[in-house]
Write a protein that holds these residues in place. Structure first.
Motif, PDB file in Angstrom:
ATOM      1  N   GLY A   1       6.775  -0.635  -8.121  1.00  0.00           N
ATOM      2  CA  GLY A   1       5.488  -1.228  -6.688  1.00  0.00           C
ATOM      3  C   GLY A   1       5.955   0.356  -5.754  1.00  0.00           C
ATOM      4  O   GLY A   1       5.894   0.796  -5.052  1.00  0.00           O
ATOM      5  N   LEU A   2       6.957  -0.285  -4.873  1.00  0.00           N
ATOM      6  CA  LEU A   2       7.972   0.189  -4.056  1.00  0.00           C
ATOM      7  C   LEU A   2       8.446   1.598  -4.912  1.00  0.00           C
ATOM      8  O   LEU A   2       8.039   2.635  -3.656  1.00  0.00           O
ATOM      9  N   LYS A   3       8.959   1.882  -6.161  1.00  0.00           N
ATOM     10  CA  LYS A   3       9.060   3.294  -6.613  1.00  0.00           C
ATOM     11  C   LYS A   3       7.977   4.292  -6.641  1.00  0.00           C
ATOM     12  O   LYS A   3       8.323   5.490  -6.197  1.00  0.00           O
ATOM     13  N   ASP A   4       7.054   4.005  -6.762  1.00  0.00           N
ATOM     14  CA  ASP A   4       5.787   5.210  -6.831  1.00  0.00           C
ATOM     15  C   ASP A   4       5.676   4.288  -5.406  1.00  0.00           C
ATOM     16  O   ASP A   4       4.747   5.992  -5.388  1.00  0.00           O
TER      17      ASP A   4
ATOM     18  N   GLY B   1       0.625   6.253   1.775  1.00  0.00           N
ATOM     19  CA  GLY B   1       1.883   5.966   0.785  1.00  0.00           C
ATOM     20  C   GLY B   1       3.168   5.264   1.701  1.00  0.00           C
ATOM     21  O   GLY B   1       3.827   4.048   1.424  1.00  0.00           O
ATOM     22  N   TYR B   2       2.855   5.432   3.070  1.00  0.00           N
ATOM     23  CA  TYR B   2       3.639   4.621   3.767  1.00  0.00           C
ATOM     24  C   TYR B   2       2.727   2.975   3.672  1.00  0.00           C
ATOM     25  O   TYR B   2       3.659   2.191   3.952  1.00  0.00           O
ATOM     26  N   PHE B   3       1.754   2.994   4.228  1.00  0.00           N
ATOM     27  CA  PHE B   3       1.158   1.513   4.334  1.00  0.00           C
ATOM     28  C   PHE B   3       1.473   0.480   2.825  1.00  0.00           C
ATOM     29  O   PHE B   3       1.819  -0.200   2.642  1.00  0.00           O
ATOM     30  N   ARG B   4       1.038   1.496   1.646  1.00  0.00           N
ATOM     31  CA  ARG B   4       1.760   0.958   0.544  1.00  0.00           C
ATOM     32  C   ARG B   4       3.325   0.470   0.378  1.00  0.00           C
ATOM     33  O   ARG B   4       3.801  -0.552  -0.367  1.00  0.00           O
ATOM     34  N   LYS B   5       4.189   0.755   0.735  1.00  0.00           N
ATOM     35  CA  LYS B   5       5.858   1.244   0.785  1.00  0.00           C
ATOM     36  C   LYS B   5       6.104  -0.479   1.826  1.00  0.00           C
ATOM     37  O   LYS B   5       6.664  -1.050   1.328  1.00  0.00           O
ATOM     38  N   ALA B   6       4.583  -0.078   2.731  1.00  0.00           N
ATOM     39  CA  ALA B   6       5.666  -1.430   3.926  1.00  0.00           C
ATOM     40  C   ALA B   6       4.845  -2.303   2.883  1.00  0.00           C
ATOM     41  O   ALA B   6       5.586  -3.731   3.664  1.00  0.00           O
ATOM     42  N   ALA B   7       4.137  -2.377   2.197  1.00  0.00           N
ATOM     43  CA  ALA B   7       3.035  -3.806   1.477  1.00  0.00           C
ATOM     44  C   ALA B   7       4.420  -4.143   0.508  1.00  0.00           C
ATOM     45  O   ALA B   7       4.495  -5.836   0.577  1.00  0.00           O
TER      46      ALA B   7
ATOM     47  N   GLU C   1       7.310  -6.030   2.280  1.00  0.00           N
ATOM     48  CA  GLU C   1       6.901  -6.811   3.144  1.00  0.00           C
ATOM     49  C   GLU C   1       6.577  -8.249   2.477  1.00  0.00           C
ATOM     50  O   GLU C   1       6.863  -9.199   2.306  1.00  0.00           O
ATOM     51  N   LYS C   2       5.665  -7.708   0.645  1.00  0.00           N
ATOM     52  CA  LYS C   2       6.387  -9.101  -0.071  1.00  0.00           C
ATOM     53  C   LYS C   2       8.129  -9.330  -0.307  1.00  0.00           C
ATOM     54  O   LYS C   2       8.398  -9.980  -1.181  1.00  0.00           O
ATOM     55  N   LEU C   3       8.813  -8.478  -0.796  1.00  0.00           N
ATOM     56  CA  LEU C   3      10.241  -8.173  -0.896  1.00  0.00           C
ATOM     57  C   LEU C   3      10.772  -8.767   0.303  1.00  0.00           C
ATOM     58  O   LEU C   3      12.018  -9.549   0.212  1.00  0.00           O
TER      59      LEU C   3
ATOM     60  N   ASP D   1       8.943  -0.925  10.507  1.00  0.00           N
ATOM     61  CA  ASP D   1       9.253   0.368  10.348  1.00  0.00           C
ATOM     62  C   ASP D   1       8.401   1.471   9.918  1.00  0.00           C
ATOM     63  O   ASP D   1       8.407   2.457  10.094  1.00  0.00           O
ATOM     64  N   VAL D   2       8.876   1.144   8.684  1.00  0.00           N
ATOM     65  CA  VAL D   2       7.799   2.831   7.637  1.00  0.00           C
ATOM     66  C   VAL D   2       6.154   2.363   7.717  1.00  0.00           C
ATOM     67  O   VAL D   2       5.947   3.182   8.660  1.00  0.00           O
ATOM     68  N   LEU D   3       5.489   0.704   8.927  1.00  0.00           N
ATOM     69  CA  LEU D   3       3.963   0.924   9.174  1.00  0.00           C
ATOM     70  C   LEU D   3       4.033   1.563  10.499  1.00  0.00           C
ATOM     71  O   LEU D   3       3.349   2.194  11.253  1.00  0.00           O
ATOM     72  N   LYS D   4       5.660   1.930  10.908  1.00  0.00           N
ATOM     73  CA  LYS D   4       5.270   2.402  12.309  1.00  0.00           C
ATOM     74  C   LYS D   4       4.694   4.256  11.906  1.00  0.00           C
ATOM     75  O   LYS D   4       3.973   5.683  12.817  1.00  0.00           O
ATOM     76  N   VAL D   5       5.876   4.553  11.214  1.00  0.00           N
ATOM     77  CA  VAL D   5       5.175   6.069  10.799  1.00  0.00           C
ATOM     78  C   VAL D   5       4.005   6.003  10.474  1.00  0.00           C
ATOM     79  O   VAL D   5       3.070   7.567  10.555  1.00  0.00           O
ATOM     80  N   ALA D   6       3.479   5.302   9.552  1.00  0.00           N
ATOM     81  CA  ALA D   6       1.875   5.454   9.137  1.00  0.00           C
ATOM     82  C   ALA D   6       1.314   5.235   9.896  1.00  0.00           C
ATOM     83  O   ALA D   6      -0.014   6.028  10.353  1.00  0.00           O
ATOM     84  N   ASP D   7       1.686   4.482  11.553  1.00  0.00           N
ATOM     85  CA  ASP D   7       0.727   4.545  12.399  1.00  0.00           C
ATOM     86  C   ASP D   7       0.588   5.728  12.877  1.00  0.00           C
ATOM     87  O   ASP D   7      -0.319   5.788  13.618  1.00  0.00           O
TER      88      ASP D   7
END
Length: 90
Positions: free
Chosen positions: A22-25, A39-45, A48-50, A58-64
Motif C-alpha cells: 500500500g505504501l508503494k502505491d 496520496g499523502y494521506f494514503r502514505k501516512a495511513a 501509521e500501520k507500520l 511528517d507526511v501528514l503535515k504535507v497533506a495538511d
C-alpha cells in the motif's frame, strides 16, 4: 487517472494487511500527482500501520498544507499523536 487508481489500490492493500504494498502505491500516486493531498494521506495511513509514526506525521503535515480542511487528515494526525506525542518515535 492513474493517481486515483494507485490511491484506491493503496487503501485496498492497507485493508488487506499489506501495508508495504500500500505504501508503494501511495508513493506512486504522489509521484503522479504531487499536489493531491489524498496520496499523502494514503502514505501516512500505511506508515501509521507500520508504526513509523515520525514519518507518518511528517507526511501528514504535507497533506495538511495541501488541504487544511481535511477531516481525514486531522483525524489521522490525532491518531498518530496518541501513539507518539508530537509524532516522534521514542
Amino acid at each position: 487517472d492513474n493517481a486515483v487508481l494507485y490511491s484506491n489500490r493503496s487503501v485496498a492493500f492497507l485493508k488487506a494487511g499489506k501495508e508495504v504494498r500500500g505504501l508503494k502505491d501511495a508513493e506512486s500516486a504522489i509521484g503522479l500527482k504531487p499536489d493531491w493531498p489524498k496520496g499523502y494521506f494514503r502514505k501516512a495511513a500505511c506508515l501509521e500501520k507500520l508504526k513509523r509514526y515520525e514519518e507518518a506525521f511528517d507526511v501528514l503535515k504535507v497533506a495538511d498544507e495541501l488541504d487544511p480542511t481535511s477531516k481525514d487528515v486531522t483525524a489521522l494526525m490525532k491518531a498518530v499523536l496518541v501513539n507518539h506525542p508530537n509524532g516522534r518515535e521514542e
